[in-house]
Design a protein around this motif. Structure first.
Motif, PDB file in Angstrom:
ATOM      1  N   ILE B 229       1.107  -1.265  -0.049  1.00 44.17           N
ATOM      2  CA  ILE B 229      -0.010  -0.023   0.061  1.00 44.17           C
ATOM      3  C   ILE B 229       0.703   1.304  -0.010  1.00 44.17           C
ATOM      4  O   ILE B 229       0.965   2.349  -0.894  1.00 44.17           O
ATOM      5  CB  ILE B 229      -1.184  -0.190   0.948  1.00 44.17           C
ATOM      6  CG1 ILE B 229      -1.788  -1.217   0.963  1.00 44.17           C
ATOM      7  CG2 ILE B 229      -1.732   1.425   1.312  1.00 44.17           C
ATOM      8  CD1 ILE B 229      -2.642  -1.502   2.315  1.00 44.17           C
ATOM      9  N   PRO B 230       1.758   1.536   1.019  1.00 41.99           N
ATOM     10  CA  PRO B 230       2.703   2.639   0.918  1.00 41.99           C
ATOM     11  C   PRO B 230       3.654   2.405  -0.237  1.00 41.99           C
ATOM     12  O   PRO B 230       4.002   3.531  -1.054  1.00 41.99           O
ATOM     13  CB  PRO B 230       3.506   2.574   2.105  1.00 41.99           C
ATOM     14  CG  PRO B 230       3.449   0.981   2.802  1.00 41.99           C
ATOM     15  CD  PRO B 230       1.905   0.667   2.263  1.00 41.99           C
ATOM     16  N   ALA B 231       4.139   1.334  -0.791  1.00 41.87           N
ATOM     17  CA  ALA B 231       4.899   1.316  -1.950  1.00 41.87           C
ATOM     18  C   ALA B 231       4.200   1.757  -3.086  1.00 41.87           C
ATOM     19  O   ALA B 231       4.929   2.405  -4.163  1.00 41.87           O
ATOM     20  CB  ALA B 231       5.232  -0.057  -2.210  1.00 41.87           C
ATOM     21  N   VAL B 232       2.887   1.685  -3.255  1.00 45.67           N
ATOM     22  CA  VAL B 232       2.278   2.103  -4.497  1.00 45.67           C
ATOM     23  C   VAL B 232       2.234   3.600  -4.408  1.00 45.67           C
ATOM     24  O   VAL B 232       2.418   4.359  -5.607  1.00 45.67           O
ATOM     25  CB  VAL B 232       0.751   1.697  -4.559  1.00 45.67           C
ATOM     26  CG1 VAL B 232      -0.166   2.462  -5.583  1.00 45.67           C
ATOM     27  CG2 VAL B 232       0.727   0.276  -4.778  1.00 45.67           C
ATOM     28  N   THR B 233       2.075   4.249  -3.171  1.00 45.18           N
ATOM     29  CA  THR B 233       2.176   5.812  -3.309  1.00 45.18           C
ATOM     30  C   THR B 233       3.511   6.161  -3.867  1.00 45.18           C
ATOM     31  O   THR B 233       3.531   7.181  -4.451  1.00 45.18           O
ATOM     32  CB  THR B 233       2.177   6.118  -1.684  1.00 45.18           C
ATOM     33  OG1 THR B 233       1.103   5.609  -1.086  1.00 45.18           O
ATOM     34  CG2 THR B 233       1.707   7.750  -1.639  1.00 45.18           C
ATOM     35  N   LEU B 234       4.380   5.434  -3.228  1.00 52.14           N
ATOM     36  CA  LEU B 234       5.865   5.893  -3.912  1.00 52.14           C
ATOM     37  C   LEU B 234       6.034   5.717  -5.195  1.00 52.14           C
ATOM     38  O   LEU B 234       6.707   6.425  -6.004  1.00 52.14           O
ATOM     39  CB  LEU B 234       6.938   5.269  -3.052  1.00 52.14           C
ATOM     40  CG  LEU B 234       8.394   5.687  -3.286  1.00 52.14           C
ATOM     41  CD1 LEU B 234       8.633   6.929  -2.601  1.00 52.14           C
ATOM     42  CD2 LEU B 234       9.405   4.341  -2.913  1.00 52.14           C
ATOM     43  N   ILE B 235       5.463   4.794  -5.815  1.00 54.54           N
ATOM     44  CA  ILE B 235       5.561   4.410  -7.210  1.00 54.54           C
ATOM     45  C   ILE B 235       5.033   5.577  -7.797  1.00 54.54           C
ATOM     46  O   ILE B 235       5.667   6.061  -8.717  1.00 54.54           O
ATOM     47  CB  ILE B 235       4.882   2.896  -7.671  1.00 54.54           C
ATOM     48  CG1 ILE B 235       5.775   1.940  -6.891  1.00 54.54           C
ATOM     49  CG2 ILE B 235       4.825   2.987  -9.167  1.00 54.54           C
ATOM     50  CD1 ILE B 235       5.224   0.579  -7.141  1.00 54.54           C
ATOM     51  N   LEU B 237       4.825   8.752  -7.014  1.00 56.78           N
ATOM     52  CA  LEU B 237       5.589   9.885  -6.899  1.00 56.78           C
ATOM     53  C   LEU B 237       6.951   9.649  -7.714  1.00 56.78           C
ATOM     54  O   LEU B 237       7.278  10.667  -8.308  1.00 56.78           O
ATOM     55  CB  LEU B 237       6.010   9.925  -5.344  1.00 56.78           C
ATOM     56  CG  LEU B 237       4.790  10.460  -4.217  1.00 56.78           C
ATOM     57  CD1 LEU B 237       5.186  10.535  -3.131  1.00 56.78           C
ATOM     58  CD2 LEU B 237       4.397  11.933  -4.939  1.00 56.78           C
ATOM     59  N   GLU B 238       7.445   8.561  -7.798  1.00 55.09           N
ATOM     60  CA  GLU B 238       8.599   8.112  -8.379  1.00 55.09           C
ATOM     61  C   GLU B 238       8.238   8.239  -9.854  1.00 55.09           C
ATOM     62  O   GLU B 238       9.107   8.608 -10.525  1.00 55.09           O
ATOM     63  CB  GLU B 238       9.245   6.853  -8.287  1.00 55.09           C
ATOM     64  CG  GLU B 238       9.660   6.693  -6.841  1.00 55.09           C
ATOM     65  CD  GLU B 238      11.017   7.046  -6.910  1.00 55.09           C
ATOM     66  OE1 GLU B 238      11.884   6.370  -7.551  1.00 55.09           O
ATOM     67  OE2 GLU B 238      11.055   7.867  -5.823  1.00 55.09           O
ATOM     68  N   ALA B 239       6.972   8.108 -10.387  1.00 52.61           N
ATOM     69  CA  ALA B 239       6.874   8.187 -11.789  1.00 52.61           C
ATOM     70  C   ALA B 239       7.186   9.656 -12.239  1.00 52.61           C
ATOM     71  O   ALA B 239       7.838   9.778 -13.320  1.00 52.61           O
ATOM     72  CB  ALA B 239       5.405   7.940 -12.175  1.00 52.61           C
ATOM     73  N   GLY B 240       6.896  10.686 -11.169  1.00 48.78           N
ATOM     74  CA  GLY B 240       7.134  12.023 -11.532  1.00 48.78           C
ATOM     75  C   GLY B 240       8.716  11.875 -11.451  1.00 48.78           C
ATOM     76  O   GLY B 240       9.387  12.853 -12.485  1.00 48.78           O
ATOM     77  N   ILE B 241       9.558  11.514 -10.631  1.00 48.61           N
ATOM     78  CA  ILE B 241      10.984  11.599 -10.438  1.00 48.61           C
ATOM     79  C   ILE B 241      11.471  11.072 -11.673  1.00 48.61           C
ATOM     80  O   ILE B 241      12.518  11.633 -12.201  1.00 48.61           O
ATOM     81  CB  ILE B 241      11.395  11.031  -9.282  1.00 48.61           C
ATOM     82  CG1 ILE B 241      10.924  11.845  -7.942  1.00 48.61           C
ATOM     83  CG2 ILE B 241      13.046  10.885  -9.239  1.00 48.61           C
ATOM     84  CD1 ILE B 241      11.534  11.123  -6.847  1.00 48.61           C
ATOM     85  N   LEU B 242      10.743   9.949 -12.329  1.00 51.98           N
ATOM     86  CA  LEU B 242      11.449   9.292 -13.261  1.00 51.98           C
ATOM     87  C   LEU B 242      10.907  10.180 -14.764  1.00 51.98           C
ATOM     88  O   LEU B 242      11.997  10.398 -15.572  1.00 51.98           O
ATOM     89  CB  LEU B 242      10.704   7.994 -13.635  1.00 51.98           C
ATOM     90  CG  LEU B 242      10.805   6.897 -12.678  1.00 51.98           C
ATOM     91  CD1 LEU B 242      10.228   5.489 -13.032  1.00 51.98           C
ATOM     92  CD2 LEU B 242      12.429   6.580 -12.667  1.00 51.98           C
ATOM     93  N   LEU B 243      10.158  10.923 -14.773  1.00 49.73           N
ATOM     94  CA  LEU B 243       9.819  11.783 -15.747  1.00 49.73           C
ATOM     95  C   LEU B 243      10.818  13.033 -15.761  1.00 49.73           C
ATOM     96  O   LEU B 243      11.450  13.457 -16.786  1.00 49.73           O
ATOM     97  CB  LEU B 243       8.274  12.452 -15.816  1.00 49.73           C
ATOM     98  CG  LEU B 243       7.152  11.381 -15.887  1.00 49.73           C
ATOM     99  CD1 LEU B 243       5.931  11.881 -15.664  1.00 49.73           C
ATOM    100  CD2 LEU B 243       7.238  11.226 -17.862  1.00 49.73           C
ATOM    101  N   ASP B 293      -3.516   6.471  -6.916  1.00 50.17           N
ATOM    102  CA  ASP B 293      -4.625   6.828  -5.894  1.00 50.17           C
ATOM    103  C   ASP B 293      -5.681   5.785  -6.024  1.00 50.17           C
ATOM    104  O   ASP B 293      -6.203   5.356  -5.114  1.00 50.17           O
ATOM    105  CB  ASP B 293      -5.113   8.235  -6.073  1.00 50.17           C
ATOM    106  CG  ASP B 293      -4.388   9.137  -5.004  1.00 50.17           C
ATOM    107  OD1 ASP B 293      -3.567   8.858  -4.313  1.00 50.17           O
ATOM    108  OD2 ASP B 293      -4.917  10.455  -4.834  1.00 50.17           O
ATOM    109  N   LEU B 294      -6.204   5.496  -7.182  1.00 44.28           N
ATOM    110  CA  LEU B 294      -7.404   4.729  -7.280  1.00 44.28           C
ATOM    111  C   LEU B 294      -6.872   3.326  -7.265  1.00 44.28           C
ATOM    112  O   LEU B 294      -7.701   2.531  -6.782  1.00 44.28           O
ATOM    113  CB  LEU B 294      -7.806   4.794  -8.838  1.00 44.28           C
ATOM    114  CG  LEU B 294      -8.398   6.112  -9.024  1.00 44.28           C
ATOM    115  CD1 LEU B 294      -8.777   6.316 -10.484  1.00 44.28           C
ATOM    116  CD2 LEU B 294      -9.724   6.333  -8.260  1.00 44.28           C
ATOM    117  N   SER B 295      -5.634   2.824  -7.435  1.00 48.01           N
ATOM    118  CA  SER B 295      -5.220   1.633  -7.069  1.00 48.01           C
ATOM    119  C   SER B 295      -5.231   1.199  -5.785  1.00 48.01           C
ATOM    120  O   SER B 295      -5.204   0.098  -5.338  1.00 48.01           O
ATOM    121  CB  SER B 295      -3.892   1.451  -7.857  1.00 48.01           C
ATOM    122  OG  SER B 295      -3.116   1.931  -7.309  1.00 48.01           O
TER     123      SER B 295
END
Lengths: 294, 308, 330
Positions: B229-235, B237-243, B293-295
């Protein structure tokens, strides 16, 4: 009841240095001590740069260009024959400057906005937090790029850009801190005795937040240096001939095949400093919040 | 569930609006005059004034913003000052490369990050935990562009295993995606480790053991599900860092994606192109965060039925 | 509502604990959490294990399941004649949830929030029984109905957060009882619940042991709970059992000063004017092994109590570890 009213920060005899933070235990944490040691080395060598760097960081000597490490130029020379070690030592000043200025600016702005949001609540809180959300809606690095795109490249503009995107973290921290402490018995007690908002903030909320702020500053400094070096790499940050580690690395990139040390060495320096800030903050956080320590 | 989705969508709207304002403001808070910049240094004052009228820059700012929005809604982002082609077309041509790059990096991040985090958490304080912790601390401290250059140095120049870029085949994406994904994987590994270690001390883990479950089941079925659950939040946010990182990685490896386009347009002072690129990246980021968020609902039943 | 339960008195020994000691090896030397506990449970019997927090009662209970992280146990724990301490990990796992069920204190956190009650019950069945999903589901629904969840089908498809505390604890008990274990360990099963729910859960436990013949080891700090359903009680202090007796006997005629202090600490049902009795001092974590552990807090302690640790002396159904037992008043 009377015990609960004792503010942990004010209840000390010896004044306030690092309340809530067991001072000596902090050094026993290997991450805090290793990180602190690296930071100290960089700090001292940057302060002493004029005396300890073997050459003038700007002095060109085209006959001695692109020398490999070893010999009189311990870490070799760049394409203009400038001594890499000297540039590295002087570059520490820029790195620390970037970290310090951007973190302090975002700390002060975040402190102000966070206190206002948390203490007064209502529409001010809503407004500030929406602003924070919007800032956070941009990927960190992209926001910095966008800022530099608006303001133009250069050291000062880069600092502003990095500082702005550091604000949301501090706003959230101070807002949360204020909201927690607002309910604490000793703050209630102070208010009931007629302490005004500013007095409560200064005497209770600020000292109590210091350990957490040190943690956040350390972690932000790590990010700031990474972002700054990234911006410099893209030509949007520090411009030549300043001995900035990121800019040095970018220059060296063209000589990656013939003189890899020009890329390797500044990169290692950036990494070491960022690593130090990261583990320092990380270790401190573990000490402050034992639940996180395993 | 559907009400939840609509609620989240509504929450995104103000953020999206704020992003639009910010992107719009990029050209309007500038010290210089965009019309003069576009017209070039040799243009006469009359030419600049004409251009200003053409661009609608003589209108009040509010009206300009509305025009900007209505143009956007018709899929118009103006023409690139540099190439004089529509920005939308240029972005559309580059978007797939950025998506492939960040998608691959995301896959690397998730697989490596989850694996490392789990391995660390299963035996905390063991040798392999210390090794992985050290690696991930290093991973979050490595400057992206430096890592990219070092990978090129080793795998392209010395070992000659992989090309230094190029987007004609997937092979060209390997080094860039690894560069981009490693740091993010390190961050995810740290999060997975600490949240798994938190969860291992939860009462329901003790319950699972008391039921007679094997340790693999205790971790794999009972702990992991909750740690995700917390990992998904990070993923998200990380998508932004990856972009954001894609900007750098595309520059190093000469991939003509949106990131490189952004850097070039900033260097050319090509405002419509810069605006367009920033907007597209921000919108992708917002979308990814909405999806994460939805996931939650799928992973965390407490979010699903809205009960206490 | 105490029950003399003559069946239990005749039943064979189910669980015997002899001289159990549990250490935690720490950086600052070993910590002895359990210091020589002896305890016997017969089939179908409810035995209360009473003590303050830190007295070692929970560690004793978890040691039976061998689920105390980082601890080393010595002594003997035998279930149905098999020694548990020397058992292989896989054999031990096979006993957990099958022959020994466990109910924990906090039903809010003891169920996995990510899975439905039914899912968690089915898992508990299929870990030990070669049943298909359908058969396991049927068994799970039966147990849910048995623990008084009238709407078993709805509870089955619910997530823990959708149920009240009492319902969760019933579900927890259903899960612990799913394989009809010989021994149920209940660690403060009612502490986190409201007063009426507490009484209902205790009744439920009492009923289950009658229906299934399951012996129950009930760990609690609350003598009122003991008085309600236990056949026998062992009082623990600082890692060892200081007094053991049939529960009526113990409550009416305590012989250890510590037991009497505990009984006096029970708030009386009639008068709220009576002030809460509290025992002066705090329990020591590492008492002096050469003295009675309770001596520093005991009103009747003598030189002898501070010089030598009293042995556990059993006579009839009672056991006592005290140099100066209280006189039994009529």
């Amino acid at each position: 009841m009377s015990l609960m009213r004792l503010d942990p920060a004010r209840g000390r005899i010896a004044g306030f240095a690092l309340p809530r933070l067991p001072r000596f235990r902090a050094l026993r944490n290997w991450r805090v001590s290793l990180g602190g040691a690296i930071l100290l080395v960089v700090l001292v060598s940057s302060l002493l740069a004029p005396w300890i760097s073997p050459f003038d960081p700007y002095a060109q000597d085209l006959k001695a260009a692109l020398l490999p490490p070893g010999g009189s130029h311990l870490l070799g020379t760049d394409e203009f024959g400038r001594d890499l070690l000297s540039r590295l030592i002087w570059g520490g000043r820029i790195a620390l400057l970037v970290a310090a200025v951007s973190v302090v600016v975002s700390l002060i702005a975040g402190l102000f906005l966070g206190l206002v949001a948390g203490y007064f609540g209502g529409w001010l809180d809503a407004l500030i937090m929406r602003g924070v959300d919007i800032l956070l809606a941009f990927p960190n690095f992209l926001l910095a790029i966008a800022m530099v795109a608006i303001l133009g490249p250069g050291l000062a503009n880069m600092l502003v850009a990095i500082a702005i995107f550091g604000i949301p973290g501090f706003v959230r921290l101070y807002r949360a801190e204020v909201l927690t402490l607002k309910g604490a018995d000793y703050v209630e007690a102070a208010r009931s005795m007629g302490a005004g908002p500013w007095q409560v903030i200064r005497r209770h909320i600020l000292p109590n937040s210091i350990p957490l702020v040190i943690v956040l500053c350390s972690l932000r400094a790590a990010t700031a240096i990474l972002v700054a070096s990234g911006l410099s790499f893209l030509g949007l940050g520090v411009e030549p001939p300043l001995p900035d580690w990121g800019a040095m690395l970018t220059n060296g990139r063209e000589y990656l095949r013939v003189a890899p040390h020009l890329t390797t060495v500044p990169g290692l320096a950036i990494m070491a400093l960022v690593f130090a800030f990261n583990i320092f903050g990380d270790g401190l956080r573990d000490i402050l919040d034992p639940r996180r320590k395993h | 569930m559907i009400g939840n989705v609509i609620g989240r969508l509504l929450q995104v709207l103000p953020t999206l609006f704020g992003v639009l304002v910010l992107v719009f403001a990029m050209t309007h808070v500038l010290p210089g005059d965009p019309a003069r910049l576009i017209a070039g240094p040799e243009a006469t004052d009359a030419e600049v004034a004409g251009l200003r009228a053409d661009l609608g820059l003589d209108q009040p700012v509010g009206a300009q913003f509305i025009t900007y929005l209505s143009n956007l809604s018709r899929g118009e982002m103006g023409r690139s000052l540099h190439s004089n082609r529509p920005v939308v077309d240029e972005l559309a041509a580059r978007l797939p490369r950025t998506l492939i790059l960040t998608g691959l990096a995301l896959a690397i991040m998730i697989s490596l990050g989850l694996a490392a985090g789990i391995i660390s958490a299963i035996k905390p304080d063991s040798l392999r935990d210390h090794l992985l912790t050290g690696l991930s601390l290093t991973g979050i401290s490595v400057p992206l562009f430096w890592l990219g250059l070092m990978l090129v140095l080793v795998f392209s120049y010395h070992l000659r295993w992989l090309p230094t870029g190029g987007t004609s085949s997937l092979r060209g994406y390997i080094l860039p995606a690894v560069t981009l994904g490693l740091g993010a994987a390190a961050m995810l590994a740290r999060l997975m480790r600490s949240s798994l270690l938190d969860i291992i001390h939860q009462d329901y883990i003790r319950t699972a053991r008391a039921k007679g479950a094997r340790e693999a089941v205790v971790i794999g079925r009972h702990a992991l599900r909750n740690a995700l659950i917390p990992a998904v939040t990070l993923i998200g946010l990380e998508a932004g860092i990856l972009l954001g990182g894609a900007v750098i990685v595309e520059t190093i490896f000469s991939i003509n994606g949106i990131g490189r386009y952004l850097v070039q347009s900033i260097q050319y002072r090509d405002y419509p192109a810069t605006q367009g690129a920033v907007l597209v990246i921000a919108v992708i980021f917002i979308t990814v965060n909405l999806l994460t968020d939805l996931s939650y609902g799928l992973l965390d039943p407490r979010q699903r039925r809205g009960a206490a | 509502m105490s029950c003399p339960a003559p069946i239990a008195a005749l039943a064979p020994d189910l669980l015997t604990i002899r001289n159990l000691r549990v250490h935690f090896p720490g950086q600052t030397g070993e910590v002895l959490a359990v210091d020589g506990v002896d305890l016997t449970l017969r089939a179908g019997e409810i035995v209360g294990l009473v003590g303050e927090s830190g007295s070692g009662k929970s560690v004793t209970a978890m040691s039976i399941l061998r689920l105390v992280p980082g601890a080393r146990s010595s002594g003997q724990i035998a279930l149905e004649g098999r020694d548990l301490i020397g058992l292989g990990a896989a054999e031990m796992r096979a006993l957990r949830g099958d022959r020994i069920g466990m109910v924990f204190q906090n039903p809010m956190t003891s169920l996995n929030p990510a899975y439905t009650i039914g899912n968690q019950l089915i898992e508990a069945v299929r870990l030990h029984r070669p049943l298909g999903r359908g058969a396991a589901r049927k068994l799970a629904l039966t147990r849910l109905a048995e623990v008084g969840l009238t709407d078993a089908a709805r509870v089955f498809t619910s997530y823990p957060h959708e149920l009240s505390g009492g319902m969760r604890q019933r579900a927890m008990i259903a899960m612990a009882m799913i394989c009809a274990p010989a021994l149920l360990i209940a660690d403060e099963p009612t502490t986190a619940l409201g007063v009426t729910t507490q009484a209902q859960i205790l009744h439920l436990l009492d009923r289950l042991r009658r229906e299934h013949g399951t012996a129950i080891l009930l760990i609690t700090h609350d003598l009122a709970v003991v008085a309600a359903i236990c056949d026998r009680v062992a009082v623990m202090y600082a890692g060892s059992v200081v007094e053991e007796a049939p529960s009526d006997d113990l409550i009416d005629r305590p012989r250890h000063p510590y037991t009497r202090a505990l009984i006096e600490a029970i708030p009386s049902e009639t008068g709220d004017r009576r002030r809460l009795y509290s025992i002066p001092g705090a329990a020591l974590m590492r008492p002096d092994a050469q003295a009675c552990a309770f001596a520093p807090r005991c009103a009747t302690a003598s030189e002898r109590c501070r010089a030598a640790r009293p042995p556990l002396i059993t006579s009839g159904a009672r056991g006592l570890r005290c140099w100066h037992p209280l006189e039994v008043s009529p």
